[in-house]
Write a protein that holds these residues in place. Structure first.
Motif, PDB file in Angstrom:
ATOM      1  N   VAL A   1      24.057  36.023  17.245  1.00  0.00           N
ATOM      2  CA  VAL A   1      24.396  34.601  17.370  1.00  0.00           C
ATOM      3  C   VAL A   1      23.646  34.047  18.584  1.00  0.00           C
ATOM      4  CG1 VAL A   1      26.675  34.732  16.284  1.00  0.00           C
ATOM      5  CG2 VAL A   1      26.471  35.084  18.725  1.00  0.00           C
ATOM      6  N   PRO A   2      23.383  32.735  18.624  1.00  0.00           N
ATOM      7  CA  PRO A   2      22.641  32.159  19.747  1.00  0.00           C
ATOM      8  C   PRO A   2      23.531  32.011  20.996  1.00  0.00           C
ATOM      9  CG  PRO A   2      23.156  30.440  18.168  1.00  0.00           C
ATOM     10  CD  PRO A   2      23.628  31.737  17.569  1.00  0.00           C
ATOM     11  N   LEU A   3      23.800  33.126  21.619  1.00  0.00           N
ATOM     12  CA  LEU A   3      24.749  33.191  22.724  1.00  0.00           C
ATOM     13  C   LEU A   3      24.154  33.983  23.884  1.00  0.00           C
ATOM     14  CD1 LEU A   3      28.455  33.568  22.613  1.00  0.00           C
ATOM     15  CD2 LEU A   3      27.289  35.504  23.627  1.00  0.00           C
ATOM     16  N   VAL A   4      24.431  33.517  25.101  1.00  0.00           N
ATOM     17  CA  VAL A   4      24.068  34.239  26.316  1.00  0.00           C
ATOM     18  C   VAL A   4      25.367  34.672  26.986  1.00  0.00           C
ATOM     19  CG1 VAL A   4      22.990  34.069  28.597  1.00  0.00           C
ATOM     20  CG2 VAL A   4      21.955  32.903  26.647  1.00  0.00           C
ATOM     21  N   ARG A   5      25.425  35.930  27.409  1.00  0.00           N
ATOM     22  CA  ARG A   5      26.604  36.463  28.098  1.00  0.00           C
ATOM     23  C   ARG A   5      26.197  36.847  29.520  1.00  0.00           C
ATOM     24  NH1 ARG A   5      28.122  39.356  24.464  1.00  0.00           N
ATOM     25  NH2 ARG A   5      29.946  38.191  23.806  1.00  0.00           N
ATOM     26  N   ILE A   6      26.988  36.398  30.485  1.00  0.00           N
ATOM     27  CA  ILE A   6      26.749  36.692  31.897  1.00  0.00           C
ATOM     28  C   ILE A   6      28.001  37.379  32.440  1.00  0.00           C
ATOM     29  CG2 ILE A   6      26.243  35.721  34.173  1.00  0.00           C
ATOM     30  CD1 ILE A   6      25.108  33.241  32.640  1.00  0.00           C
ATOM     31  N   VAL A   7      27.812  38.542  33.059  1.00  0.00           N
ATOM     32  CA  VAL A   7      28.937  39.297  33.613  1.00  0.00           C
ATOM     33  C   VAL A   7      28.648  39.572  35.077  1.00  0.00           C
ATOM     34  CG1 VAL A   7      30.343  41.391  33.445  1.00  0.00           C
ATOM     35  CG2 VAL A   7      29.401  40.352  31.363  1.00  0.00           C
ATOM     36  N   ARG A   8      29.650  39.327  35.923  1.00  0.00           N
ATOM     37  CA  ARG A   8      29.479  39.527  37.369  1.00  0.00           C
ATOM     38  C   ARG A   8      30.824  39.836  37.992  1.00  0.00           C
ATOM     39  NH1 ARG A   8      28.659  38.913  42.550  1.00  0.00           N
ATOM     40  NH2 ARG A   8      26.594  38.372  43.293  1.00  0.00           N
ATOM     41  N   GLU A   9      30.862  40.773  38.917  1.00  0.00           N
ATOM     42  CA  GLU A   9      32.080  41.069  39.671  1.00  0.00           C
ATOM     43  C   GLU A   9      31.993  40.443  41.051  1.00  0.00           C
ATOM     44  OE1 GLU A   9      33.042  45.249  39.631  1.00  0.00           O
ATOM     45  OE2 GLU A   9      32.982  45.317  37.440  1.00  0.00           O
ATOM     46  N   PHE A  10      33.176  40.082  41.583  1.00  0.00           N
ATOM     47  CA  PHE A  10      33.283  39.477  42.908  1.00  0.00           C
ATOM     48  C   PHE A  10      34.359  40.196  43.705  1.00  0.00           C
ATOM     49  CE2 PHE A  10      31.562  36.186  40.196  1.00  0.00           C
ATOM     50  CZ  PHE A  10      30.512  35.708  40.964  1.00  0.00           C
ATOM     51  N   ASP A  11      34.138  40.319  44.992  1.00  0.00           N
ATOM     52  CA  ASP A  11      35.119  40.931  45.893  1.00  0.00           C
ATOM     53  C   ASP A  11      36.079  39.857  46.386  1.00  0.00           C
ATOM     54  OD1 ASP A  11      34.012  43.499  45.685  1.00  0.00           O
ATOM     55  OD2 ASP A  11      32.511  43.035  47.208  1.00  0.00           O
ATOM     56  N   ALA A  12      36.814  39.285  45.445  1.00  0.00           N
ATOM     57  CA  ALA A  12      37.796  38.243  45.744  1.00  0.00           C
ATOM     58  C   ALA A  12      38.785  38.193  44.584  1.00  0.00           C
ATOM     59  CB  ALA A  12      37.113  36.889  45.911  1.00  0.00           C
ATOM     60  N   PRO A  13      40.023  37.778  44.862  1.00  0.00           N
ATOM     61  CA  PRO A  13      41.004  37.677  43.778  1.00  0.00           C
ATOM     62  C   PRO A  13      40.647  36.559  42.799  1.00  0.00           C
ATOM     63  CG  PRO A  13      41.936  36.907  45.869  1.00  0.00           C
ATOM     64  CD  PRO A  13      40.576  37.452  46.169  1.00  0.00           C
ATOM     65  N   ALA A  14      41.154  36.673  41.580  1.00  0.00           N
ATOM     66  CA  ALA A  14      40.853  35.709  40.518  1.00  0.00           C
ATOM     67  C   ALA A  14      41.196  34.277  40.927  1.00  0.00           C
ATOM     68  CB  ALA A  14      41.598  36.092  39.243  1.00  0.00           C
ATOM     69  N   GLU A  15      42.287  34.092  41.671  1.00  0.00           N
ATOM     70  CA  GLU A  15      42.687  32.742  42.089  1.00  0.00           C
ATOM     71  C   GLU A  15      41.599  32.088  42.937  1.00  0.00           C
ATOM     72  OE1 GLU A  15      44.664  35.543  42.942  1.00  0.00           O
ATOM     73  OE2 GLU A  15      45.826  35.355  41.101  1.00  0.00           O
ATOM     74  N   LYS A  16      40.983  32.872  43.798  1.00  0.00           N
ATOM     75  CA  LYS A  16      39.944  32.346  44.688  1.00  0.00           C
ATOM     76  C   LYS A  16      38.649  32.049  43.912  1.00  0.00           C
ATOM     77  CE  LYS A  16      38.415  33.220  49.416  1.00  0.00           C
ATOM     78  NZ  LYS A  16      38.377  34.162  50.527  1.00  0.00           N
ATOM     79  N   VAL A  17      38.282  32.917  42.982  1.00  0.00           N
ATOM     80  CA  VAL A  17      37.092  32.696  42.149  1.00  0.00           C
ATOM     81  C   VAL A  17      37.312  31.469  41.259  1.00  0.00           C
ATOM     82  CG1 VAL A  17      35.567  33.676  40.388  1.00  0.00           C
ATOM     83  CG2 VAL A  17      36.479  35.148  42.201  1.00  0.00           C
ATOM     84  N   PHE A  18      38.519  31.338  40.700  1.00  0.00           N
ATOM     85  CA  PHE A  18      38.856  30.179  39.866  1.00  0.00           C
ATOM     86  C   PHE A  18      38.744  28.895  40.671  1.00  0.00           C
ATOM     87  CE2 PHE A  18      41.938  27.138  38.156  1.00  0.00           C
ATOM     88  CZ  PHE A  18      41.538  27.083  36.831  1.00  0.00           C
ATOM     89  N   ARG A  19      39.313  28.873  41.870  1.00  0.00           N
ATOM     90  CA  ARG A  19      39.267  27.672  42.704  1.00  0.00           C
ATOM     91  C   ARG A  19      37.830  27.274  43.021  1.00  0.00           C
ATOM     92  NH1 ARG A  19      40.104  26.555  48.575  1.00  0.00           N
ATOM     93  NH2 ARG A  19      40.464  24.303  48.630  1.00  0.00           N
ATOM     94  N   ALA A  20      36.961  28.262  43.251  1.00  0.00           N
ATOM     95  CA  ALA A  20      35.560  27.971  43.544  1.00  0.00           C
ATOM     96  C   ALA A  20      34.857  27.323  42.348  1.00  0.00           C
ATOM     97  CB  ALA A  20      34.831  29.248  43.955  1.00  0.00           C
ATOM     98  N   HIS A  21      35.398  27.516  41.139  1.00  0.00           N
ATOM     99  CA  HIS A  21      34.835  26.903  39.940  1.00  0.00           C
ATOM    100  C   HIS A  21      35.461  25.551  39.604  1.00  0.00           C
ATOM    101  CE1 HIS A  21      33.140  30.880  39.166  1.00  0.00           C
ATOM    102  NE2 HIS A  21      32.357  30.294  38.284  1.00  0.00           N
ATOM    103  N   THR A  22      36.600  25.232  40.221  1.00  0.00           N
ATOM    104  CA  THR A  22      37.329  24.025  39.817  1.00  0.00           C
ATOM    105  C   THR A  22      37.421  22.959  40.902  1.00  0.00           C
ATOM    106  OG1 THR A  22      39.451  25.040  40.430  1.00  0.00           O
ATOM    107  CG2 THR A  22      38.717  25.300  38.140  1.00  0.00           C
TER     108      THR A  22
END
Length: 160
Positions: free
Chosen positions: A17-38
């Motif tokens: 399918v015409p899809l790109v997948r990007i995977v990355r780990e971060f040394d931070a909790p999900a709440e902090k990564v989410f906030r950085a995106h929102t």
């Protein structure tokens, strides 16, 4: 001076399918990564390659919200916009993404955050476009540089 990230970003094109997948780990909790995106103030500090200035016209990251921003360099401006279709705190964001230079090429993106424990998070993003040609153009457009440098900047922001 910034220190290099210890995490690798994996970018793959799906062969079926015409899809790109990007995977990355971060040394931070999900709440902090989410906030950085929102939070638009945080998004402007990391999204995209180094050297581009980012300005947000509007950024309403909630289910039913929308966004529009510009990245600029040397007098050139690159505008982007989209809609947030589903926003689940610290779990998932589903949005559209349009580069206004190619207004007919709309991507449907899903960002999934996975709590890995010990204050670490895996972010998996998929971008589905309307054709394999569109996907391939997306991948060769320099997206890899922007994604990698953006995630390095996000590492720096999360560590601060």
């Amino acid at each position: 001076m910034t220190s290099p990230s210890t995490h690798h970003t994996t970018i793959t094109s799906d062969p079926t399918v015409p899809l790109v997948r990007i995977v990355r780990e971060f040394d931070a909790p999900a709440e902090k990564v989410f906030r950085a995106h929102t939070d638009p103030e945080l998004v402007t500090r990391w999204l995209g390659p180094r050297g581009l200035e980012m300005r947000v016209e509007h950024y309403d990251c909630r289910t039913g919200g929308s966004y529009r921003y510009v990245q600029a360099e040397n007098g050139e401006e690159y505008w982007f916009h989209g809609s947030f279709h589903e926003v689940r705190p610290s779990e998932r964001i589903v949005q559209t993404f349009t580069f206004e230079g190619y207004p007919d090429a709309v991507a449907l993106e899903t960002l999934l955050l996975e709590d890995l424990g010990d204050g670490r998070t895996r972010l998996t993003t998929t971008s589905l476009v309307d054709s394999f040609e569109g996907r391939d153009a997306f991948v060769v457009s320099g997206m890899e540089v922007g994604v990698n440098e953006g995630y390095e900047r996000l590492d720096e922001l999360l560590a601060g």
